[in-house]
Enzyme design. Structure first.
Site, PDB file in Angstrom:
ATOM      1  N   LYS A  94      19.431 -60.393 -77.360  1.00 34.48           N
ATOM      2  CA  LYS A  94      19.983 -59.902 -76.025  1.00 34.48           C
ATOM      3  C   LYS A  94      19.778 -61.232 -74.946  1.00 34.48           C
ATOM      4  O   LYS A  94      20.791 -61.594 -74.066  1.00 34.48           O
ATOM      5  CB  LYS A  94      19.470 -58.593 -75.523  1.00 34.48           C
TER       6      LYS A  94
HETATM    7  O1  M6R Z   1      21.989 -62.404 -69.867  1.00 34.62           O
HETATM    8  P1  M6R Z   1      23.354 -63.342 -69.865  1.00 34.62           P
HETATM    9  O2  M6R Z   1      24.426 -62.772 -69.033  1.00 34.62           O
HETATM   10  O3  M6R Z   1      22.840 -64.613 -69.162  1.00 34.62           O
HETATM   11  O4  M6R Z   1      23.844 -63.557 -71.323  1.00 34.62           O
HETATM   12  C1  M6R Z   1      24.805 -64.458 -71.575  1.00 34.62           C
HETATM   13  C2  M6R Z   1      25.115 -64.207 -73.118  1.00 34.62           C
HETATM   14  O5  M6R Z   1      24.242 -64.619 -73.964  1.00 34.62           O
HETATM   15  C3  M6R Z   1      25.833 -62.950 -73.260  1.00 34.62           C
HETATM   16  O6  M6R Z   1      26.792 -62.549 -72.452  1.00 34.62           O
HETATM   17  C4  M6R Z   1      26.359 -62.892 -74.623  1.00 34.62           C
HETATM   18  O7  M6R Z   1      27.566 -63.589 -74.888  1.00 34.62           O
HETATM   19  C5  M6R Z   1      26.656 -61.623 -74.892  1.00 34.62           C
HETATM   20  N1  M6R Z   1      25.917 -61.083 -76.202  1.00 34.62           N
HETATM   21  C6  M6R Z   1      28.228 -61.041 -75.138  1.00 34.62           C
HETATM   22  O8  M6R Z   1      28.352 -59.667 -75.628  1.00 34.62           O
END
Ligand code: M6R
EC number: 2.6.1.16
Length: 603
Positions: free
Chosen positions: A598
């Site tokens: 996550k």
């Molecule tokens: O915590 P963050 O919003 O910075 O994370 C960014 C990405 O790692 C995150 O949005 C990722 O692409 C998700 N698993 C997509 O569903």
């Protein structure tokens, strides 16, 4: 208690898990009892059920997302020194571990894993002279890279020591008990009072107190805060998966993110935006940096910012940003979007931007996290804890926050009239109801997803803000269903990707409203015909009342009519449901897809 905490943190990494507990041996001497297992937490739980550890009241635990060394029992944390006196868990990467490891081996230590972490256990054992926090400070001064470290020593009963550099660690302050975790979710069942640790700090935790120092031993300043959600927010609440719960929570999350941001005079009041209006008036370029789903939110924000403010806006994946020497100065506003507030790529991008003199505004969902702390200003999304690895409600609330920032820039710079802003705000205010309406009509989408469980590939097309939505739909399907899925700008298809179209290939098309920018709509209707003529099975997401698409849609998914720029708030929802259902039909773990975590706290 440690296992219960790990269960709440497992979404951050699930390659292996382990615990260490301080306990007394038969001879009354303190020792460390440990167990660790490759695979999900359940493997460790099974092992502990078969062979329970002796009782103890001080312990540490870890769930791992592998960086150095594969997901094996030996590489699982905690790691111990040669004499099993010290146990250490670690998030991040210790960049100079190879040299430290070679030196330890030369000094006679036996290293039993392939991890970078294990060197810390041996170094702590060497440095310990009765003061574990002092030993941790001395060791941290020798480490390069990013790390959260938590350690116990058999000879320091009742004491846990933690350290952080560029990786999250928060303290939970209880009554006669204290906690350390990379996310408040781990201890929220016990306390909602937390302490934010700063960069390069060491914390010593005892049942009756917490002491925080800097790596050089000087007392550290810390910020205490109250967590504004409780344990129930981090439970599945009757849903089979967190992702289903989080999809269902979207109407409330959107409403909460709008709450309190519109004054009685109808003007936007983003009080927490600590960047003075005068500075915002002088901004001559906006640069958005983010990763994954948050990057897709940023792509949509660009359309809104440029349309409403006429300020040029660039969007870039954070991992690429600083390496191309971007042009930034004190008139650049950098917007860093992150749900977790801990994504290392985004953090490094914003640090680079600030070094160049740019102002940084964070859009973030996690209070007390690093990205807002290191930014000039923050606009919090109020989505509540997002546990499923696939981001859903965070995305919708990031969109809302981006729209608010764009409108606010328009307001302070006078590029939008007050009544225009009020009208968009009114339309945004209707979004929770519209998302609720979409959620109420998802059964055919679920049935369609189940029928496509054996498809080899799915394509997603969109134009304008529908293009990032198409990318987001494809990302969801990739990460959850492990199948080939790609998003394209619909107009780009004829420049190559149309060669992928073959008989029966499912293609999802996000259709813009026929009202407003009707030229966009007409173009995409032509694109649908082009792919259908080549055998594609078309799945069309279109506004209620859009009859022009009906003859060309093998499956039609209706969404409520919205202004063009706001359509992603409703058009993304069927794609989330589609990916979740398809992955479930394939028997995949929806909340914890393989290879992912996550919070991605390594670069
Ligand atoms: O915590 P963050 O919003 O910075 O994370 C960014 C990405 O790692 C995150 O949005 C990722 O692409 C998700 N698993 C997509 O569903």
């Amino acid at each position: 208690m440690v296992i219960a905490g790990l269960r709440r943190l497992e979404y951050r990494g699930y390659d292996s898990a382990g615990v260490a507990v301080q306990t007394r041996g038969a001879d009354g001497q303190w020792l460390l009892a440990t167990d660790k297992r490759a695979g999900k937490l359940v493997n460790l739980e099974k092992s502990l059920a078969e062979t329970p550890l002796a009782a103890g009241t001080t312990g540490i635990g870890h769930t791992r997302w592998a960086t150095h060394g594969g997901p094996t029992d030996a590489n699982a944390h905690p790691h111990l020194d040669d004499h099993r006196k010290v146990a250490v868990v670690h998030n991040g990467i210790i960049e100079n571990f190879a040299k430290l490891r070679a030196d330890l081996a030369d000094r006679g230590h036996t290293l039993r894993s392939e991890t970078d972490t294990e060197v810390v256990a041996h170094l702590l054992a060497e440095a310990y002279d009765g003061d574990l926090a002092g030993a941790m400070r001395a060791v941290c001064r020798r480490l390069d890279g990013a790390f959260t470290l938590v350690a116990v020593h058999a000879d320091a009963p009742g004491t846990v020591v933690g350290a952080r550099r560029n990786s999250p660690l928060v303290v939970g302050v209880g009554d006669g008990e204290n906690f350390l975790a990379s996310d408040v979710a781990a201890f929220i069942a016990h306390t909602r009072e937390a302490i934010e640790l700063g960069q390069d700090q060491v914390v010593e935790l005892r049942p009756d107190g917490v002491t925080v120092t800097n790596f050089d031993g000087t007392p550290a300043e810390v910020r205490e805060y109250h967590v504004d959600w409780d344990a129930s927010a981090a439970e599945k609440g009757g849903y089979d998966y967190f992702m289903l719960k989080e999809i269902a929570e979207q109407p409330k999350a959107v409403a909460d993110t709008l709450l309190g941001r519109i004054g009685t005079d109808g003007r936007l009041t983003l009080d927490e935006l600590r960047i003075p209006d005068q500075v915002l008036r002088e901004v001559d370029k906006v640069v958005i940096v983010a990763c994954g789903t948050a990057f897709h939110a940023g792509m949509i924000a660009k359309y809104a910012i440029e349309h409403w403010t006429r300020i040029p806006c660039e969007v870039e994946v954070a991992s690429e940003f600083r390496y191309r020497d971007p042009i930034l100065d004190d008139r650049t506003l950098v917007v860093a979007i992150s749900q977790s507030g801990e994504t290392m790529d985004t953090l490094m991008a914003l640090r680079h931007a600030r070094e160049q003199g740019a102002k940084v505004l964070a859009i973030c969902n996690t209070n007390g996290s690093t990205i807002p702390r290191e930014s000039d200003a923050v606009l919090y999304t109020h989505a509540g804890p997002e546990v499923a690895v696939a981001s859903t409600k965070a995305f919708l609330t990031q969109l809302v926050a981006c729209y608010l920032v764009a409108l606010y820039l328009g307001q302070v710079r006078g590029t939008k009239w007050g009544d225009e802003i009020t009208s968009v705000i009114r339309e945004l205010g209707d979004a929770p109801r519209q998302v609720e309406q979409v959620l109420g009509t998802m059964e055919p989408v679920r049935a369609l997803a189940r029928s496509l469980a054996d498809a080899r590939s799915v394509l997603f097309l969109g134009r304008h803000v529908g293009y990032p939505v198409a990318l987001e739909g494809a990302l969801k399907l990739k990460e959850l269903a492990y199948m080939h899925a790609e998003g394209f700008a619909a107009g780009e298809l004829k420049h190559g990707p149309i060669a992928l179209i073959e008989e029966g290939l499912p293609v999802v098309v996000v259709v813009p409203s026929p009202r407003g920018r009707s030229i966009l709509h007409d173009k995409i209707v032509s694109n649908i015909q082009e792919i259908r003529a080549r055998g594609a099975r078309t799945i069309v997401i279109a506004e209620e009342g859009d009859e022009a698409v009906v003859p060309y849609a093998d499956h039609l998914i209706r969404i409520p009519a919205t202004p063009t720029l706001l359509q992603p708030l409703v058009s993304t929802v069927p794609l989330q449901v589609f990916a979740c259902e398809l992955a479930t039909a394939k028997g995949h773990e929806v909340d914890q897809p393989r290879n992912l975590a996550k919070s991605v706290t390594v670069e």
